[in-house]
Motif scaffolding. Structure first.
Motif, PDB file in Angstrom:
ATOM      1  N   VAL A   1       1.367 -11.212  61.342  1.00  0.00           N
ATOM      2  CA  VAL A   1       1.555 -12.533  61.605  1.00  0.00           C
ATOM      3  C   VAL A   1       0.518 -13.420  61.317  1.00  0.00           C
ATOM      4  O   VAL A   1       0.561 -14.652  60.789  1.00  0.00           O
ATOM      5  CB  VAL A   1       1.512 -12.637  63.286  1.00  0.00           C
ATOM      6  N   LEU A   2      -0.814 -13.072  61.403  1.00  0.00           N
ATOM      7  CA  LEU A   2      -2.106 -13.747  60.868  1.00  0.00           C
ATOM      8  C   LEU A   2      -2.084 -14.145  59.477  1.00  0.00           C
ATOM      9  O   LEU A   2      -2.131 -15.314  59.141  1.00  0.00           O
ATOM     10  CB  LEU A   2      -3.323 -13.047  61.288  1.00  0.00           C
ATOM     11  N   ALA A   3      -1.364 -13.032  58.699  1.00  0.00           N
ATOM     12  CA  ALA A   3      -1.384 -13.462  57.048  1.00  0.00           C
ATOM     13  C   ALA A   3      -0.382 -14.399  56.897  1.00  0.00           C
ATOM     14  O   ALA A   3      -0.796 -15.384  56.210  1.00  0.00           O
ATOM     15  CB  ALA A   3      -1.109 -12.028  56.491  1.00  0.00           C
ATOM     16  N   ALA A   4       0.597 -14.348  57.744  1.00  0.00           N
ATOM     17  CA  ALA A   4       1.683 -15.366  57.347  1.00  0.00           C
ATOM     18  C   ALA A   4       1.450 -16.827  57.542  1.00  0.00           C
ATOM     19  O   ALA A   4       1.408 -17.777  57.211  1.00  0.00           O
ATOM     20  CB  ALA A   4       3.214 -15.211  58.162  1.00  0.00           C
TER      21      ALA A   4
ATOM     22  N   ALA B   1       0.588 -20.206  55.436  1.00  0.00           N
ATOM     23  CA  ALA B   1       1.084 -21.699  55.650  1.00  0.00           C
ATOM     24  C   ALA B   1       0.038 -22.621  55.383  1.00  0.00           C
ATOM     25  O   ALA B   1       0.010 -23.726  54.802  1.00  0.00           O
ATOM     26  CB  ALA B   1       1.773 -21.718  56.951  1.00  0.00           C
ATOM     27  N   PHE B   2      -1.293 -22.384  56.069  1.00  0.00           N
ATOM     28  CA  PHE B   2      -2.341 -23.490  55.851  1.00  0.00           C
ATOM     29  C   PHE B   2      -2.795 -23.303  54.350  1.00  0.00           C
ATOM     30  O   PHE B   2      -3.131 -24.515  53.948  1.00  0.00           O
ATOM     31  CB  PHE B   2      -3.528 -23.200  56.811  1.00  0.00           C
ATOM     32  N   ALA B   3      -3.093 -22.301  53.933  1.00  0.00           N
ATOM     33  CA  ALA B   3      -3.477 -22.329  52.438  1.00  0.00           C
ATOM     34  C   ALA B   3      -2.416 -23.022  51.455  1.00  0.00           C
ATOM     35  O   ALA B   3      -2.838 -23.775  50.396  1.00  0.00           O
ATOM     36  CB  ALA B   3      -3.725 -20.680  51.923  1.00  0.00           C
ATOM     37  N   ASP B   4      -1.183 -22.539  51.668  1.00  0.00           N
ATOM     38  CA  ASP B   4      -0.206 -23.340  50.755  1.00  0.00           C
ATOM     39  C   ASP B   4      -0.166 -24.773  50.797  1.00  0.00           C
ATOM     40  O   ASP B   4       0.137 -25.615  49.804  1.00  0.00           O
ATOM     41  CB  ASP B   4       1.360 -22.688  50.912  1.00  0.00           C
ATOM     42  N   ASN B   5      -0.794 -25.436  51.925  1.00  0.00           N
ATOM     43  CA  ASN B   5      -0.736 -26.595  52.034  1.00  0.00           C
ATOM     44  C   ASN B   5      -2.169 -27.379  51.760  1.00  0.00           C
ATOM     45  O   ASN B   5      -2.385 -28.491  52.067  1.00  0.00           O
ATOM     46  CB  ASN B   5      -0.259 -27.198  53.510  1.00  0.00           C
ATOM     47  N   GLY B   6      -3.095 -26.472  51.259  1.00  0.00           N
ATOM     48  CA  GLY B   6      -4.405 -26.785  51.104  1.00  0.00           C
ATOM     49  C   GLY B   6      -5.432 -27.234  52.244  1.00  0.00           C
ATOM     50  O   GLY B   6      -6.378 -27.988  51.983  1.00  0.00           O
TER      51      GLY B   6
ATOM     52  N   THR C   1      -9.408 -25.618  61.843  1.00  0.00           N
ATOM     53  CA  THR C   1      -9.516 -26.119  60.248  1.00  0.00           C
ATOM     54  C   THR C   1     -10.764 -26.996  59.774  1.00  0.00           C
ATOM     55  O   THR C   1     -11.404 -27.716  60.599  1.00  0.00           O
ATOM     56  CB  THR C   1      -8.411 -26.965  59.991  1.00  0.00           C
ATOM     57  N   HIS C   2     -11.250 -26.907  58.549  1.00  0.00           N
ATOM     58  CA  HIS C   2     -12.040 -27.771  57.779  1.00  0.00           C
ATOM     59  C   HIS C   2     -11.224 -29.017  57.591  1.00  0.00           C
ATOM     60  O   HIS C   2     -10.182 -29.068  57.810  1.00  0.00           O
ATOM     61  CB  HIS C   2     -12.587 -27.459  56.691  1.00  0.00           C
ATOM     62  N   THR C   3     -12.017 -30.086  57.318  1.00  0.00           N
ATOM     63  CA  THR C   3     -11.476 -31.431  57.113  1.00  0.00           C
ATOM     64  C   THR C   3     -10.265 -31.220  56.100  1.00  0.00           C
ATOM     65  O   THR C   3     -10.147 -30.822  55.076  1.00  0.00           O
ATOM     66  CB  THR C   3     -12.732 -32.341  56.446  1.00  0.00           C
ATOM     67  N   ALA C   4      -9.287 -32.015  56.464  1.00  0.00           N
ATOM     68  CA  ALA C   4      -8.066 -31.805  55.723  1.00  0.00           C
ATOM     69  C   ALA C   4      -7.344 -33.376  55.766  1.00  0.00           C
ATOM     70  O   ALA C   4      -7.573 -33.887  56.850  1.00  0.00           O
ATOM     71  CB  ALA C   4      -7.052 -30.778  55.897  1.00  0.00           C
ATOM     72  N   ALA C   5      -6.416 -33.437  54.797  1.00  0.00           N
ATOM     73  CA  ALA C   5      -5.685 -34.819  55.059  1.00  0.00           C
ATOM     74  C   ALA C   5      -4.681 -34.568  56.050  1.00  0.00           C
ATOM     75  O   ALA C   5      -4.084 -33.478  56.230  1.00  0.00           O
ATOM     76  CB  ALA C   5      -4.828 -34.919  53.636  1.00  0.00           C
ATOM     77  N   ASP C   6      -4.241 -35.661  56.708  1.00  0.00           N
ATOM     78  CA  ASP C   6      -3.391 -35.788  57.582  1.00  0.00           C
ATOM     79  C   ASP C   6      -1.896 -35.428  57.320  1.00  0.00           C
ATOM     80  O   ASP C   6      -1.231 -34.541  57.878  1.00  0.00           O
ATOM     81  CB  ASP C   6      -3.203 -36.991  58.395  1.00  0.00           C
TER      82      ASP C   6
ATOM     83  N   ALA D   1       2.277 -31.164  57.050  1.00  0.00           N
ATOM     84  CA  ALA D   1       3.096 -30.218  56.364  1.00  0.00           C
ATOM     85  C   ALA D   1       3.003 -29.023  56.920  1.00  0.00           C
ATOM     86  O   ALA D   1       4.085 -27.966  56.853  1.00  0.00           O
ATOM     87  CB  ALA D   1       3.088 -30.357  54.630  1.00  0.00           C
ATOM     88  N   THR D   2       1.730 -28.433  57.147  1.00  0.00           N
ATOM     89  CA  THR D   2       1.312 -27.091  57.774  1.00  0.00           C
ATOM     90  C   THR D   2       2.158 -26.803  58.912  1.00  0.00           C
ATOM     91  O   THR D   2       2.883 -25.771  58.947  1.00  0.00           O
ATOM     92  CB  THR D   2      -0.117 -26.879  57.865  1.00  0.00           C
TER      93      THR D   2
END
Lengths: 436, 436
Positions: free
Chosen positions: B367-370, B374-379, B400-405, B410-411
């Protein structure tokens, strides 16, 4: 061709001082030129930077701008003369020369304003120019403009400020680490937060100058640095800090200006004080500054930010430059000195505060009664008493209700002469207990 | 006999609105008349108070001053017209009529300024009069004048504000008592801190109007209330508040305006956010307001005080009246609207912040990997993950670290469609983590 009535497209700025603040002002005038021009309504052109040694290169200042002819630059008739040299002379003479030449003046010189602000304001009035000095108190924090403009329709009752970053850094470290004053001072000196000769900061002279300026603006009354009761932080011990902590307080060097005597007078004072940890000023840590204002209609307000440093101070200077520039383009002036209230500046004895008193007492019957009697005889009402320890370590910690400073001083005198009191270990004013 | 060139000794003030704020303005004009005259340079004479029902007595206002002829009073040519009625119409028409008659205008009308400030500023410019509105944002806190004047020489990067007292009262209570939103709202309504219809406050409309005004001043760009991304506090649960507390955060309804996209644009948004308890905004409790400003040279600043109420708002109105009065006596004007920067106002997707995401997940391998994928695929880079509980209670709390809204949205979309994620329990932005 420009018609005679078109506004000038350029204003000239002469800068007196090329040190930490001056070099930042020069840098911002250059790097932010487009923004400044848009906001002021005209380009701002730096015509010269007056320094003691014009041969010494200054980072970010073109060598051809440097001059050691301070008098010549000051009286060159620039639209705006910026004084960031500090000290009383030659700063005062240069500012007066600038005004006589028709220049508006922006200064960060708290010492000069506190010593002889009246002369500067009178000269500004006489020559019809602006005198702006936001950077003189609490660096980058917009404070003077709110006091002299935003609150012009209100009645300020009290100003409580942490206006010296060096002492706040030291007191914060003492609170966080339980360290002694001397050790923290040495650390602050090593980090560049305190000068090699720290007197101006730790003895409260710097804070007193700022307190005088704040009090003048808040109460529409001329207050000089010498009018300010001043106690520094050199006698604040790790023990005092620990005692404050035990009671839920933190020790701050406060600049306090307040209406007293049925609003006929003001007292202005700088001294260490215990502040409840729930008060907004208690959370002002390290080199930050903050000023808490209590006004009749507006209620409690606080202004918080960086109180020193080249860039923050330069930000305040630039804000003033833009304001003064707008006035020159409009042919107008900002508000001049307002001292119409002419309140009496009263001695510290007329101040009223709460007190913390820590007494090393003999552990025998009747001591508490004798101590309580000393307070009662001087009209000082006790809020609570706590006995700590026994025998040779017996301590009485007394906290009072609001009392006149003179009454408390008489109480302490009386306690010192009582043989049941072995030593008056600590006496400190308590501020900000009722605010929240 | 007065010579023609002598300054007028009296300025006239017409007041539109006789409610909570208006009656306080009338009271202060009367009770503080001497101080106001000394500070403004002329007596201020109230010529009339425009109300809907002139027959209804108003405490502190002489009956002969009351009139229901709002149009007549607005266009009477008073030196200063004060509008404290609120709402879009008839306030806008009355202000425009006042300006056309040569009056300078002081208003507290945030809704109107946010909806159609451009029209008002253009009219002020056209008729050569002042438009002042300090009271429209954060009540008594001097904020607009510092932004448009003190910081005129600096570059503001971000403004973070608690500008709605009702929602801050509710969120403070939820934090202190662990209570549910609905219960605290009912309490706030009973105490008069919230309206019977609380929509404007709890859905963030009031804060969005103030955010638009602040953003316009901070970034020299016209921003309308409709440009502001807006989320209210109605979906903040006791569970969210507790989760924030566990992590050392507190939930606040923030108004945020900031430079984005390499300083070519701004995003302005109002939404609940988690703020570290060490941040100065975290200590702003109950109905108090505060605005935190990050500027390039000045560094971090905060302005704190009462954001609403008749007397605090009237204090801000009076400060503006004095400023405008001084300008009229000097034949000058204060700074007009500054929109030279013309930055793009960008959609919420272009904002970048940190996030808290709380997921109800199946307790099984992978589950954690999935979720991490999802986070990684959206940067979106993960700062930390904490697993709480087991079996049916298994939760993953991701920060999370700073990311675009847009990337975060999308995540979340992706997580919702993953069958290992039973429910997305909470998603909230995290602000102010890097300030101290």
């Amino acid at each position: 061709m420009t018609t005679p009535d078109a506004p000038p497209r350029e204003l000239t700025v002469a800068l007196l001082g090329g040190g930490t603040v001056g070099s930042q002002v020069a840098r911002l005038l250059r790097e932010s030129a487009d923004d400044l021009a848009a906001r002021a309504g005209a380009a701002l052109r730096l015509t010269g930077v007056g320094v003691r040694d014009a041969a010494k290169p200054r980072e970010g200042i073109a060598p051809e701008l440097l001059t050691d002819d301070l008098e010549g630059l000051a009286s060159s008739g620039a639209d705006i003369v910026v004084e960031v040299m500090g000290g009383i002379e030659p700063a005062r003479s240069l500012i007066l020369a600038a005004m006589a030449a028709g220049s508006s003046v922006v200064t960060a010189n708290k010492a000069l304003l506190a010593e002889d602000g009246g002369t500067l304001h009178a000269a500004a009035e006489k020559h019809g120019v602006d005198l702006y000095y936001e950077a003189s108190v609490a660096g980058a924090i917009p404070l003077l403009r709110p006091l002299r403009e935003s609150l012009a329709g209100d009645k300020v009752r009290r100003v409580l400020g942490i206006v010296n970053g060096t002492t706040n850094f030291i007191l914060t470290k003492m609170d966080e680490d339980g360290a002694d004053y001397a050790d923290v001072l040495a650390e602050a000196q090593a980090l560049g937060y305190a000068e090699a000769d720290p007197t101006a900061d730790v003895e409260g002279y710097d804070a007193a100058a700022k307190a005088a300026i704040l009090a003048g603006l808040a109460f529409h009354t001329r207050v000089r640095g010498d009018d300010v009761h001043r106690e520094g932080i050199t006698s604040v011990s790790a023990q005092d800090v620990a005692a404050a902590r035990d009671m839920g307080f933190v020790i701050k060097l406060l600049a306090v200006a307040e209406l007293v005597d049925d609003e006929k007078g003001v007292v202005v004072r700088v001294h260490p004080a215990m502040v409840p940890r729930t008060h907004p000023l208690a959370g002002v840590r390290g080199a930050f500054n903050a000023v808490f204002v209590e006004a009749e209609s507006a209620g409690d307000m606080m202004f918080y930010g960086r109180g020193a440093g080249g860039a923050p101070t330069a930000s305040a200077v630039l804000g003033d430059i833009v304001a003064v520039a707008r006035h020159r383009l409009a042919g107008s002036r900002g508000p001049g000195e307002s001292t119409y209230a002419h309140l009496d500046v009263l001695p510290i004895g007329d101040a009223t505060t709460r007190y913390y008193v820590n007494l090393d007492v003999a552990d025998r019957p009747g001591v508490l009664a004798a101590v309580a009697q000393a307070f009662a005889d001087n009209g000082v009402s006790i809020q609570n008493v706590r006995q700590d320890g026994h025998g040779d370590d017996a301590r009485l910690v007394v906290r009072t209700h609001t009392a006149a400073d003179s009454a408390l001083a008489a109480t302490i005198e009386r306690l010192r002469s009582n043989d049941a009191v072995r030593n008056v270990v600590g006496v400190m004013r308590v501020e900000g207990e009722d605010e929240r």
